[in-house]
Write a protein that holds these residues in place. Structure first.
Motif, short mmCIF file in Angstrom:
data_model
loop_
_atom_site.label_atom_id
_atom_site.label_comp_id
_atom_site.label_asym_id
_atom_site.label_seq_id
_atom_site.Cartn_x
_atom_site.Cartn_y
_atom_site.Cartn_z
N MET A 1 0.85 -1.17 0.00
CA MET A 1 0.00 0.00 0.00
C MET A 1 0.90 1.24 0.00
N ALA A 2 0.56 2.20 -0.80
CA ALA A 2 1.37 3.42 -0.94
C ALA A 2 1.25 4.33 0.27
N ILE A 3 2.29 5.11 0.48
CA ILE A 3 2.26 6.13 1.53
C ILE A 3 1.12 7.10 1.21
N ASN A 4 0.41 7.51 2.22
CA ASN A 4 -0.74 8.40 2.07
C ASN A 4 -0.28 9.82 1.71
N ARG A 5 -0.47 10.21 0.45
CA ARG A 5 -0.05 11.54 -0.01
C ARG A 5 -0.82 12.67 0.67
N ASP A 6 -1.97 12.37 1.26
CA ASP A 6 -2.72 13.40 1.98
C ASP A 6 -1.95 13.88 3.21
N TYR A 7 -0.91 13.15 3.61
CA TYR A 7 -0.11 13.52 4.78
C TYR A 7 1.00 14.52 4.45
N LEU A 8 1.17 14.85 3.19
CA LEU A 8 2.14 15.87 2.82
C LEU A 8 1.78 17.17 3.54
N GLY A 9 2.73 17.71 4.29
CA GLY A 9 2.48 18.91 5.07
C GLY A 9 2.03 18.65 6.50
N ARG A 10 1.75 17.40 6.84
CA ARG A 10 1.32 17.07 8.21
C ARG A 10 2.45 17.40 9.17
N VAL A 11 2.06 17.90 10.35
CA VAL A 11 3.03 18.33 11.36
C VAL A 11 2.90 17.46 12.61
N TYR A 12 4.06 17.13 13.18
CA TYR A 12 4.14 16.39 14.43
C TYR A 12 4.95 17.24 15.41
N GLU A 13 4.35 17.57 16.55
CA GLU A 13 4.99 18.42 17.55
C GLU A 13 5.59 17.57 18.66
N ALA A 14 6.77 17.98 19.15
CA ALA A 14 7.34 17.33 20.33
C ALA A 14 6.40 17.62 21.51
N PRO A 15 6.23 16.65 22.39
CA PRO A 15 5.27 16.84 23.48
C PRO A 15 5.69 17.91 24.49
N GLU A 16 6.99 18.19 24.61
CA GLU A 16 7.45 19.21 25.54
C GLU A 16 8.82 19.72 25.10
N PRO A 17 9.22 20.88 25.57
CA PRO A 17 10.56 21.39 25.23
C PRO A 17 11.65 20.45 25.75
N TYR A 18 12.79 20.51 25.09
CA TYR A 18 13.94 19.68 25.44
C TYR A 18 15.05 20.61 25.94
N GLU A 19 15.59 20.30 27.13
CA GLU A 19 16.70 21.09 27.66
C GLU A 19 18.01 20.43 27.30
N VAL A 20 18.84 21.16 26.59
CA VAL A 20 20.16 20.67 26.21
C VAL A 20 21.08 20.88 27.41
N THR A 21 21.63 19.80 27.94
CA THR A 21 22.48 19.90 29.13
C THR A 21 23.90 19.47 28.81
N ARG A 22 24.83 19.90 29.65
CA ARG A 22 26.23 19.48 29.49
C ARG A 22 26.34 17.96 29.54
N GLY A 23 25.59 17.35 30.46
CA GLY A 23 25.63 15.89 30.60
C GLY A 23 25.18 15.17 29.33
N LYS A 24 24.09 15.63 28.74
CA LYS A 24 23.60 14.99 27.52
C LYS A 24 24.57 15.19 26.35
N ILE A 25 25.16 16.39 26.28
CA ILE A 25 26.16 16.64 25.23
C ILE A 25 27.35 15.71 25.42
N ARG A 26 27.84 15.60 26.64
CA ARG A 26 28.98 14.72 26.92
C ARG A 26 28.65 13.27 26.57
N ARG A 106 9.49 20.67 15.77
CA ARG A 106 8.27 20.53 14.97
C ARG A 106 8.66 19.82 13.68
N THR A 107 8.13 18.62 13.48
CA THR A 107 8.48 17.79 12.32
C THR A 107 7.35 17.83 11.30
N THR A 108 7.72 18.08 10.05
CA THR A 108 6.75 18.18 8.96
C THR A 108 7.08 17.17 7.87
#
Length: 154
Positions: A1-26, A106-108
């Motif tokens: 089954m083909a990918i649904n072309r009606d989804y072109l432009g659909r947006v997916y939002e992260a559920p909450e902000p992400y804090e970039v920390t020194r620990g995660k970077i390391r 925000r993913t589109t």
């Protein structure tokens, strides 16, 4: 089954902000075996012109995968993940991510196309500070391989 072309432009939002920390970077720098001191040491980062440690260039994949995961799990998109291979990844930066950034993602679904029986879907994740400053756009292209040809009826 083909990918649904009606989804072109659909947006997916992260559920909450992400804090970039020194620990995660390391942790990320350790995971990719990159010893660059600007990823670990604030003084080294400051000497290089940054305000705090900076994230490796591929760090935004952590945020990108949240939106990509939402899209892949969306049954209405009709994407058969068992047939997916990663086609390409690109990052378009306004500035590096650094410790202390609090960002949203925000993913589109930006493109869906077919090449013969193979399909490609491109997902673009806009990563910005909670104040709206663009930091990076992660572009992820997935290739959906065609399934086996149906058996001929006799």
């Amino acid at each position: 089954m083909a990918i649904n072309r009606d989804y072109l432009g659909r947006v997916y939002e992260a559920p909450e902000p992400y804090e970039v920390t020194r620990g995660k970077i390391r942790e990320f720098a350790d995971a990719i075996s990159d010893p660059n001191p600007v990823y670990r040491d604030r003084d080294s980062a400051k000497a290089a012109g940054y305000t705090d440690v900076v994230a490796p260039p591929t760090f935004p994949i952590i945020l990108d995968m949240e939106g990509v995961g939402q899209a892949v799990a969306d049954p209405g998109l009709r994407l058969d993940f068992s047939m997916v291979v990663h086609g390409a990844q690109d990052f378009r930066y306004s500035r590096p991510l650094q410790a202390g950034d609090v960002v949203t993602c925000r993913t589109t679904v930006s493109d869906i196309k077919a090449l013969g029986r193979t399909e490609m879907i491109t997902l673009e994740s806009e990563i910005a500070t909670v104040d709206g400053e663009h930091v990076v756009t992660a572009v992820n292209m997935l290739v959906v391989r065609a399934g086996a040809e149906p058996a001929e009826k006799k």
